[in-house]
Write a protein that holds these residues in place. Structure first.
Motif, PDB file in Angstrom:
ATOM      1  N   GLN A   1       0.841  -1.181   0.000  1.00  0.00           N
ATOM      2  CA  GLN A   1       0.000   0.000   0.000  1.00  0.00           C
ATOM      3  C   GLN A   1       0.888   1.247   0.000  1.00  0.00           C
ATOM      4  N   GLN A   3       2.089   4.908   0.567  1.00  0.00           N
ATOM      5  CA  GLN A   3       1.825   5.924   1.582  1.00  0.00           C
ATOM      6  C   GLN A   3       2.581   7.195   1.221  1.00  0.00           C
ATOM      7  N   SER A  25       5.978   6.378  -0.521  1.00  0.00           N
ATOM      8  CA  SER A  25       6.795   5.358   0.118  1.00  0.00           C
ATOM      9  C   SER A  25       7.379   4.357  -0.877  1.00  0.00           C
ATOM     10  N   TYR A 110      -4.349  10.746  -1.245  1.00  0.00           N
ATOM     11  CA  TYR A 110      -3.638  10.177  -0.097  1.00  0.00           C
ATOM     12  C   TYR A 110      -3.299  11.275   0.908  1.00  0.00           C
ATOM     13  N   GLN A 113       1.166  10.914   7.286  1.00  0.00           N
ATOM     14  CA  GLN A 113       0.945  10.741   8.718  1.00  0.00           C
ATOM     15  C   GLN A 113       1.213  12.018   9.505  1.00  0.00           C
TER      16      GLN A 113
END
Length: 121
Positions: A1, A3, A25, A110, A113
């Motif tokens: 996935q 990120q 990522s 997206y 964090q």
């Protein structure tokens, strides 16, 4: 996935500078519209800056003239250069972007964090 990963936050004195980076990522095909948001505990997330591929940038009034959003389209990285930082800029900063993971995939939005920026003497 895939990120989005932010980096570059930290503690800085008033008047100082930081540069935030935002990258996927793993290898992706392209980044579309990208933006930086920030959030202070107990408050709504605030849009700081946006930039489309090959397009102009838009900024919140509170950061105009101090922050610059830029892109490295070849490497799919988005930056936020923050100069003349003020204590009021203290927040968690989030990257938000539309990503196309493969040439034939759909655009998907997206969130990263977040990275903490603290402006204090």
């Amino acid at each position: 996935q895939v990120q989005l990963v932010e980096s570059g936050g930290g503690l800085v004195q008033p008047g100082g500078s930081l540069r935030l980076s935002c990258a996927a990522s793993e290898s992706i095909f392209s980044i579309g519209v990208a933006a930086w948001y920030r959030q202070v505990p107990g408050k709504q997330r605030e849009l700081v800056a946006t930039r489309a591929p090959g397009g102009g940038a838009n900024y919140a009034d509170s950061v105009k003239g101090r922050f610059t959003i830029s892109r490295d389209n070849a490497n799919n990285v988005v930056y936020l250069q923050m100069n003349n930082l003020e204590p009021e800029d203290t927040a968690a900063y989030y990257c938000n972007a539309d990503l196309k993971t493969r040439w034939n995939s759909a655009w998907e939005r997206y969130w990263g964090q977040g990275t903490q920026v603290t402006v204090s003497s």
